[in-house]
Scaffold this motif. Structure first.
Motif, mmCIF file in Angstrom:
data_model
loop_
_atom_site.group_PDB
_atom_site.id
_atom_site.type_symbol
_atom_site.label_atom_id
_atom_site.label_comp_id
_atom_site.label_asym_id
_atom_site.label_seq_id
_atom_site.Cartn_x
_atom_site.Cartn_y
_atom_site.Cartn_z
ATOM 1 N N THR A 151 0.821 -1.101 -0.012
ATOM 2 C CA THR A 151 0.153 0.034 0.226
ATOM 3 C C THR A 151 0.962 1.200 0.075
ATOM 4 O O THR A 151 0.682 2.223 -0.631
ATOM 5 C CB THR A 151 -0.854 -0.131 1.156
ATOM 6 N N ILE A 152 1.765 1.416 0.945
ATOM 7 C CA ILE A 152 2.689 2.742 1.102
ATOM 8 C C ILE A 152 3.555 2.765 -0.275
ATOM 9 O O ILE A 152 3.714 3.773 -0.779
ATOM 10 C CB ILE A 152 3.493 2.463 2.206
ATOM 11 N N SER A 153 4.183 1.397 -0.724
ATOM 12 C CA SER A 153 4.713 1.446 -1.918
ATOM 13 C C SER A 153 4.219 2.028 -3.145
ATOM 14 O O SER A 153 4.870 2.816 -4.056
ATOM 15 C CB SER A 153 5.401 -0.063 -2.259
ATOM 16 N N ARG A 154 2.870 1.597 -3.486
ATOM 17 C CA ARG A 154 1.852 1.973 -4.657
ATOM 18 C C ARG A 154 2.077 3.615 -4.412
ATOM 19 O O ARG A 154 1.796 4.280 -5.490
ATOM 20 C CB ARG A 154 0.963 1.223 -4.634
ATOM 21 N N ILE B 176 8.406 5.962 -9.806
ATOM 22 C CA ILE B 176 8.897 4.438 -9.677
ATOM 23 C C ILE B 176 7.981 3.579 -10.072
ATOM 24 O O ILE B 176 6.812 3.628 -9.607
ATOM 25 C CB ILE B 176 9.398 4.477 -8.497
ATOM 26 N N THR B 177 8.368 2.738 -10.904
ATOM 27 C CA THR B 177 7.707 1.486 -11.344
ATOM 28 C C THR B 177 8.558 0.126 -10.782
ATOM 29 O O THR B 177 9.539 0.466 -10.604
ATOM 30 C CB THR B 177 7.153 1.479 -12.863
ATOM 31 N N GLY B 178 7.774 -0.879 -10.636
ATOM 32 C CA GLY B 178 8.651 -1.972 -10.568
ATOM 33 C C GLY B 178 7.643 -3.308 -10.080
ATOM 34 O O GLY B 178 6.605 -3.201 -10.314
ATOM 35 N N ALA B 179 8.300 -4.063 -9.242
ATOM 36 C CA ALA B 179 7.805 -5.470 -8.847
ATOM 37 C C ALA B 179 8.479 -6.064 -7.546
ATOM 38 O O ALA B 179 9.714 -5.687 -7.467
ATOM 39 C CB ALA B 179 7.602 -6.327 -9.846
ATOM 40 N N LEU B 180 7.666 -6.649 -6.854
ATOM 41 C CA LEU B 180 8.396 -7.201 -5.628
ATOM 42 C C LEU B 180 7.869 -8.838 -5.570
ATOM 43 O O LEU B 180 6.717 -9.038 -5.995
ATOM 44 C CB LEU B 180 7.519 -6.736 -4.391
ATOM 45 N N MET B 181 8.783 -9.570 -5.195
ATOM 46 C CA MET B 181 8.481 -10.982 -5.211
ATOM 47 C C MET B 181 9.060 -11.460 -3.821
ATOM 48 O O MET B 181 9.970 -11.058 -3.416
ATOM 49 C CB MET B 181 9.110 -11.634 -6.517
ATOM 50 N N PHE B 182 8.120 -12.375 -3.427
ATOM 51 C CA PHE B 182 8.274 -12.893 -2.054
ATOM 52 C C PHE B 182 8.093 -14.473 -1.997
ATOM 53 O O PHE B 182 6.940 -15.108 -2.612
ATOM 54 C CB PHE B 182 7.424 -12.355 -1.063
ATOM 55 N N PHE C 221 12.996 -11.599 -0.166
ATOM 56 C CA PHE C 221 12.148 -10.710 -1.163
ATOM 57 C C PHE C 221 13.207 -10.511 -2.170
ATOM 58 O O PHE C 221 14.405 -10.471 -2.136
ATOM 59 C CB PHE C 221 11.962 -9.314 -0.524
ATOM 60 N N ALA C 222 12.507 -10.328 -3.515
ATOM 61 C CA ALA C 222 13.329 -9.666 -4.682
ATOM 62 C C ALA C 222 12.473 -8.640 -5.030
ATOM 63 O O ALA C 222 11.341 -8.726 -5.433
ATOM 64 C CB ALA C 222 13.618 -10.797 -5.719
ATOM 65 N N GLN C 223 13.199 -7.616 -5.401
ATOM 66 C CA GLN C 223 12.608 -6.269 -5.951
ATOM 67 C C GLN C 223 13.219 -5.626 -7.082
ATOM 68 O O GLN C 223 14.520 -5.456 -7.063
ATOM 69 C CB GLN C 223 12.349 -5.247 -4.772
ATOM 70 N N VAL C 224 12.500 -5.176 -8.103
ATOM 71 C CA VAL C 224 12.820 -4.461 -9.228
ATOM 72 C C VAL C 224 12.394 -2.834 -8.984
ATOM 73 O O VAL C 224 11.059 -2.956 -8.989
ATOM 74 C CB VAL C 224 12.471 -4.865 -10.559
ATOM 75 N N LEU C 225 13.231 -1.928 -8.852
ATOM 76 C CA LEU C 225 12.643 -0.663 -9.160
ATOM 77 C C LEU C 225 13.122 0.160 -10.452
ATOM 78 O O LEU C 225 14.327 -0.081 -10.821
ATOM 79 C CB LEU C 225 13.125 0.188 -7.952
ATOM 80 N N GLU C 226 12.299 0.806 -11.116
ATOM 81 C CA GLU C 226 12.621 1.568 -12.089
ATOM 82 C C GLU C 226 12.317 3.142 -11.926
ATOM 83 O O GLU C 226 11.179 3.365 -11.631
ATOM 84 C CB GLU C 226 11.797 0.881 -13.368
ATOM 85 N N SER D 128 3.024 0.440 -10.264
ATOM 86 C CA SER D 128 3.784 1.037 -9.312
ATOM 87 C C SER D 128 4.468 0.195 -8.284
ATOM 88 O O SER D 128 5.644 0.471 -7.818
ATOM 89 C CB SER D 128 2.908 2.242 -8.498
ATOM 90 N N MET D 129 3.892 -0.975 -7.990
ATOM 91 C CA MET D 129 4.646 -1.985 -7.318
ATOM 92 C C MET D 129 3.776 -3.604 -7.381
ATOM 93 O O MET D 129 2.977 -3.391 -6.870
ATOM 94 C CB MET D 129 4.847 -1.749 -5.905
ATOM 95 N N GLY D 130 4.115 -4.065 -8.932
ATOM 96 C CA GLY D 130 3.279 -5.420 -9.069
ATOM 97 C C GLY D 130 3.887 -6.329 -7.766
ATOM 98 O O GLY D 130 5.094 -6.214 -7.266
#
Ligand SMILES: Cc1cc2nc3c(=O)[nH]c(=O)nc-3n(C[C@H](O)[C@H](O)[C@H](O)COP(=O)(O)O)c2cc1C
Length: 153
Positions: free
Chosen positions: A32-35, A43-49, A54-59, A98-100
């Motif tokens: 919620t806060i990331s989005r 910033i766009t990107g994705a988070l995986m858990f 965690f693995a995260q991509v930030l663009e 904004s954060m998949g």
């Protein structure tokens, strides 16, 4: 190339304790806060858990990523943060998000665990590109399948 567009890929260890329900609640809060914050900073990107990591991509623009990542690194909900890639890119690949998010009961997160196993959990052997591709392929597949992923409004 869009001037100053960068991507950052990192891995970290989950330090959220307690029941699955508690972990789930914390991740909901992170998303919620990331989005909100990422949409405001472009910033766009994705988070995986996958429960352990965690693995995260930030663009985004170099300085926006840096400012966001400084906050993320200080977050006590994870630790042992290792940057796999921080480099300029031609274009965004996660522009819809904004954060998949890819959670732990998914094929992608199982594949993520397999990749970690294959490298003996040695992050130096992990390719940021591989994590990037994994997130990208699975987010698009989930979107196509009509999964309820939140997009930028
Ligand atoms: C794994 C993980 C990923 C996160 N990703 C982001 C993110 O993409 N953007 C963001 O603003 N905050 C993200 N956060 C949350 C930040 O660490 C921080 O709590 C939030 O930005 C609010 O910061 P503030 O309390 O200093 O304002 C993430 C936290 C964790 C644990």
């Amino acid at each position: 190339m869009t001037q100053n567009l960068y991507r950052l890929i990192y891995l970290s260890q989950n330090t959220i304790l307690g029941s699955n329900e508690n972990v789930h609640k914390e991740i909901e809060q992170i998303l919620t806060i990331s989005r909100q914050r990422n949409a405001a900073s472009g910033i766009t990107g994705a988070l995986m858990f996958n429960q352990e990591c965690f693995a995260q991509v930030l663009e985004g623009m170099h300085d926006d990523i840096q400012e966001t990542f400084e906050r993320i690194q200080c977050d006590p909900r994870h630790g042992d943060v290792v940057v796999l890639d921080f480099e300029p890119v031609d274009a965004r690949r996660f522009s819809q998000w904004s954060m998949g998010y890819i959670g732990y009961d998914t094929l992608a997160s199982k594949e993520f665990t397999q990749i970690q196993l294959a490298t003996g959990f040695d992050v130096k052997q992990l390719s940021g590109e591989r994590i990037y591709d994994l997130l990208h392929v699975h987010l698009y597949a989930a979107e196509k399948a009509g999964s309820n992923l939140e997009k930028i409004a």
